[in-house]
Design a protein around this motif. Structure first.
Motif, PDB file in Angstrom:
ATOM      1  N   LEU A   1       0.845  -1.198   0.000  1.00 40.22           N
ATOM      2  CA  LEU A   1       0.000   0.000   0.000  1.00 40.22           C
ATOM      3  C   LEU A   1       0.875   1.241   0.000  1.00 40.22           C
ATOM      4  O   LEU A   1       1.806   1.354   0.799  1.00 40.22           O
ATOM      5  N   GLY A   2       0.604   2.163  -0.917  1.00 44.67           N
ATOM      6  CA  GLY A   2       1.367   3.411  -0.994  1.00 44.67           C
ATOM      7  C   GLY A   2       0.493   4.592  -0.620  1.00 44.67           C
ATOM      8  O   GLY A   2      -0.602   4.768  -1.156  1.00 44.67           O
ATOM      9  N   LEU A   3       0.958   5.389   0.341  1.00 46.54           N
ATOM     10  CA  LEU A   3       0.240   6.594   0.768  1.00 46.54           C
ATOM     11  C   LEU A   3       1.091   7.816   0.438  1.00 46.54           C
ATOM     12  O   LEU A   3       2.285   7.698   0.193  1.00 46.54           O
ATOM     13  N   ASN A   4       0.471   9.006   0.463  1.00 48.15           N
ATOM     14  CA  ASN A   4       1.258  10.233   0.271  1.00 48.15           C
ATOM     15  C   ASN A   4       1.893  10.646   1.612  1.00 48.15           C
ATOM     16  O   ASN A   4       1.587  11.676   2.185  1.00 48.15           O
ATOM     17  N   ASP A   5       2.776   9.765   2.090  1.00 49.31           N
ATOM     18  CA  ASP A   5       3.459   9.914   3.380  1.00 49.31           C
ATOM     19  C   ASP A   5       4.675  10.841   3.200  1.00 49.31           C
ATOM     20  O   ASP A   5       5.550  10.564   2.386  1.00 49.31           O
ATOM     21  N   ARG A   6       4.733  11.917   3.980  1.00 49.35           N
ATOM     22  CA  ARG A   6       5.803  12.917   3.825  1.00 49.35           C
ATOM     23  C   ARG A   6       7.191  12.326   4.043  1.00 49.35           C
ATOM     24  O   ARG A   6       8.129  12.635   3.319  1.00 49.35           O
TER      25      ARG A   6
ATOM     26  N   ARG B   1      -2.025   6.180  -2.915  1.00 47.44           N
ATOM     27  CA  ARG B   1      -1.372   6.386  -4.216  1.00 47.44           C
ATOM     28  C   ARG B   1      -1.422   5.125  -5.075  1.00 47.44           C
ATOM     29  O   ARG B   1      -1.574   5.185  -6.277  1.00 47.44           O
ATOM     30  N   TYR B   2      -1.268   3.966  -4.412  1.00 50.37           N
ATOM     31  CA  TYR B   2      -1.355   2.705  -5.165  1.00 50.37           C
ATOM     32  C   TYR B   2      -1.614   1.553  -4.209  1.00 50.37           C
ATOM     33  O   TYR B   2      -1.385   1.650  -2.999  1.00 50.37           O
ATOM     34  N   MET B   3      -2.123   0.464  -4.740  1.00 49.99           N
ATOM     35  CA  MET B   3      -2.240  -0.802  -4.018  1.00 49.99           C
ATOM     36  C   MET B   3      -1.781  -1.895  -4.972  1.00 49.99           C
ATOM     37  O   MET B   3      -2.446  -2.170  -5.978  1.00 49.99           O
ATOM     38  N   LYS B   4      -0.591  -2.453  -4.720  1.00 56.10           N
ATOM     39  CA  LYS B   4      -0.057  -3.520  -5.577  1.00 56.10           C
ATOM     40  C   LYS B   4      -0.445  -4.868  -4.975  1.00 56.10           C
ATOM     41  O   LYS B   4      -0.263  -5.082  -3.770  1.00 56.10           O
TER      42      LYS B   4
END
Length: 425
Positions: free
Chosen positions: A212-217, A395-398
């Motif tokens: 799981l991809g987040l817009n993590d700073r 941002r994405y879920m692979k």
């Protein structure tokens, strides 16, 4: 070091069921628990941990039951409390409602579960889905041959069974943020924070690995991704489900995991940022000499015009001796609830940027009494779909599985009110 014994007591403190894991604390020690509890309650010094001699009682109350763990040693208290709450969760999954009657009706299963949940004072299998594979609520049938240990108990991945198959492979992701807000009578924000959770509903075959991809700073800074500070979010107090590989997250902020089947909470986080109140409330309370009070409440949606808040409920406190209510609202409906001394103004749909008014008129037999009572704050409940206050984004879920099937991830964002209060002057 963990618990020596676990007890489930009724509301009077009588033991319904108990399990002695270590044998180093006499089981008769539980007799002192209720008297200690009542003594502390009278003194106004009630605490979740109480001691009698060398024995410590760590307890929680749920419904009409007390769950108590005893220990002699300097136990890991947070571990014991996590275990007690997990026990409540597992029993609730099995019996729908956890109360005295459900414990009495299911003695055998409760004993079986207590044996599996903890061993020699240390938590073991605490996932209800895995426990339901081999502790069932049907009567046990006599079967010849060797008994088989469910593979999930001995697996490295104890939270997911092997051989799961679905015709359609899908993942549903819910990003839910609750806004906690406290505003004083002058309109200054005293407290504001966002508490977020990411929940998943997984319908995937086999043993998939998810990323799981987040817009993590922090991730943006580590990798040098072109993300401006406005578009990234700095997450605090992040807590993960046991399936997440923590070492991977510590190294490169990647949220990588093999998910349990069905519903589960992947992670929770907190943001202590200054939040602009999403629904702003102004109130004017006027008293008249003819023993009446008039309340005017103005509500304004301070979020994007394209968003809509659903199921908005504004609870306005009124004096306890008020009577003869009359209401006028520009939208929605108002209802007087004398048992709670509030007026509930309900608005089904509240678009951003809109302003609405409610006027309430009450008769007051004694105006003076209201001064002694003080004035509780105005509370607001709401839910805004397709919107997050923090700006967090998936941002994405692979989805990687050895059979190479294609799976569809679906994402939904929801912002709702947490403890949202505005004080009145």
């Amino acid at each position: 070091m963990s618990a020596s014994a676990v007890f489930i007591l009724d509301v009077k403190g009588k033991p319904l069921i108990s399990r002695n894991y270590k044998g180093d604390v006499p089981m008769s020690e539980i007799e002192h628990f209720m008297s200690l509890l009542m003594q502390r309650e009278e003194e106004g010094a009630l605490a979740p941990l109480m001691s009698h001699g060398r024995v410590h009682f760590l307890w929680i109350k749920y419904s009409n039951l007390y769950l108590v763990a005893t220990t002699l040693k300097n136990a890991n208290a947070s571990l014991v409390y996590s275990f007690l709450y997990k026990t409540v969760e597992v029993f609730s999954e099995y019996f729908k409602e956890l109360e005295e009657e459900s414990i009495r009706d299911n003695f055998v299963i409760v004993y079986e579960l207590l044996d599996e949940l903890m061993d020699f004072g240390f938590p073991q299998t605490t996932d209800s889905k895995i426990l339901q594979e081999y502790i069932t609520q049907q009567g046990n049938k006599l079967e010849t041959g060797k008994s088989r240990v469910p593979p999930t108990v001995t697996n490295a991945v104890s939270w997911r069974s092997e051989g799961i198959k679905y015709k359609k492979n899908e993942v549903f992701i819910d990003v839910i943020e609750s806004v906690n807000l406290l505003v004083n009578a002058n309109g200054s924000v005293l407290l504001s924070e966002i508490v977020g959770t990411i929940k998943l509903k997984v319908f995937l075959s086999g043993m998939p690995e998810l990323r799981l991809g987040l817009n993590d700073r922090v991730l943006f800074e580590l990798t040098g991704l072109p993300g401006s500070k406005n578009k990234s979010v700095e997450l605090e107090d992040v807590k993960f489900h046991q399936c997440v590989r923590l070492s991977r997250f510590d190294n490169d902020r990647t949220i990588s995991f093999i998910p349990p089947d069905g519903d589960f909470e992947l992670m929770s986080y907190r943001l202590s940022t200054q939040v602009k109140p999403l629904i702003w409330i102004e109130s004017v309370i006027e008293k008249f000499s003819h023993s009446r009070v008039e309340i005017m409440v103005k509500a304004k949606g301070q979020f994007k015009k394209q968003s809509v808040a659903n199921s908005v409920e504004i609870s306005v406190p009124v004096p306890s001796d008020a009577d003869s209510p009359r209401f006028k609202t520009s939208v929605g409906s108002a209802k007087y609830m004398p048992e709670k001394n509030v007026v509930i103004w309900s608005i089904k749909s509240f678009p951003g940027g809109k302003e609405y008014l409610m006027r309430a008129h009450f008769g007051l037999p004694s105006v003076e009494k209201e001064e002694v009572e003080g004035r509780p704050p105005i509370g607001v409940k709401f839910e805004i779909p397709y919107f997050t206050v923090s700006g967090i984004q998936v941002r994405y879920m692979k989805i990687i599985e050895k059979s190479g099937y294609q799976a569809l991830p679906w994402v939904r964002y929801i912002t709702q009110s947490g403890d949202y209060q505005l004080r009145t002057s």
